[in-house]
Design a protein around this motif. Structure first.
Motif: not given
Length: 295
Positions: A90-91, A93-94, A118, A120-121, A280, A283-284
């Motif tokens: 996961p990487r 912007r969220l 994570y 890289d997020v 990402k 994973s969220f």
């Protein structure tokens, strides 16, 4: 013909505006596009697209079918995406939107765990009690309290949003006793502008729901501001458990009408059906369901 392939061709024909444009996008002839649509129409027994020499338009049945096809295609793409990228890191912007109280008192306390897991997020979170348009405002995920409208978004149920009625001991000591929800009509009730909590409160009674109209001198669109007012003895507060639990533990607020509990509200996390479940996003979602998911 492969029915699923035909559904994809049909959707592309709708979105592209013509069979020839869809053929160019799909690298097939317009005649083959037409054959796929015709096959679907024969299978369904209805006309989906009306065509003239100059234009095409969806029939009523075609419009309804297209709305469902979009969701089916998005779900299949998402499933394929999960399989293809399940091992990816996961990487990126969220962008998240959440109600203010939940965002401050629940979600923000968990986010450090997610970001450590994570690294890289990066998260861009907007807290707002207004209704936001996930698509138009560019969010990946939104949290919503209350019953959902038919928005076309994919919703995952979370644990119900728990509400409770509280007040400062000093307020209760200076006002008439409260033994039944109807007694609230004689009290100052702090109104929450972003829901029906500004006009009426509902409780669970022995014979069913009890809804009473409420009134007061203060109405605010922010639970934290209402909490300050309740601490100062300005009136009764109906807000989320996360907001008031520290005050209840400290005794600055006390529960009111415990024999008539406040019904919990539906709570969901939503994302767009055409939004690919990238690592990402997946994973969220998994993290949110792990910590806030319905039992």
């Amino acid at each position: 013909m492969d029915r699923f392939l035909s559904m994809g061709v049909f959707a592309k024909a709708v979105e592209a505006g013509s069979f020839s444009a869809a053929g160019d996008a799909l690298r097939m002839s317009s005649q083959l596009v037409g054959k796929h649509v015709q096959t679907l129409e024969q299978h369904l027994g209805v006309r989906l697209i009306q065509r003239t020499t100059r234009r095409q338009h969806l029939t009523e049945a075609g419009t309804a079918f297209y709305e469902r096809v979009k969701i089916i295609l998005a779900e299949v793409e998402a499933a394929e995406g999960v399989a293809a990228i399940s091992g990816a890191t996961p990487r990126g912007r969220l962008r998240i939107n959440a109600p203010v109280t939940f965002g401050i008192h629940a979600l923000s306390q968990r986010l450090p765990d997610y970001l450590r897991r994570y690294p890289d997020v990066t998260i861009d979170m907007a807290l707002s009690n207004r209704y936001v348009d996930l698509i138009d405002e560019g969010f990946d995920i939104v949290f919503r309290v209350g019953e959902l409208a038919d928005s076309g978004l994919i919703a995952r149920a979370l644990s119900p949003y728990r509400l409770c009625l509280t007040a400062a001991p000093a307020y209760l000591a200076s006002r008439p006793a409260i033994t039944h929800p109807q007694d609230l009509t004689q009290h100052e009730c702090l109104g929450f502008s972003h829901s029906d909590l500004h006009a009426r409160w509902t409780f669970k009674g022995p014979q069913g729901p009890i809804t009473v109209p409420i009134a007061g001198k203060l109405r605010v669109d922010n639970g934290e501001s209402l909490l300050m007012a309740a601490r100062a003895g300005m009136g009764l507060l109906m807000q989320s458990w996360e907001l008031v639990q520290a005050d209840l533990a400290a005794g600055t607020l006390v529960p009111v009408l415990e024999a008539f509990p406040v019904p919990s509200r539906a709570f969901h996390v939503l994302y767009a059906p055409d939004r690919r479940l990238t690592p990402k996003l997946r994973s969220f979602l998994d993290f949110v369901l792990e910590h806030f998911g319905a039992a």
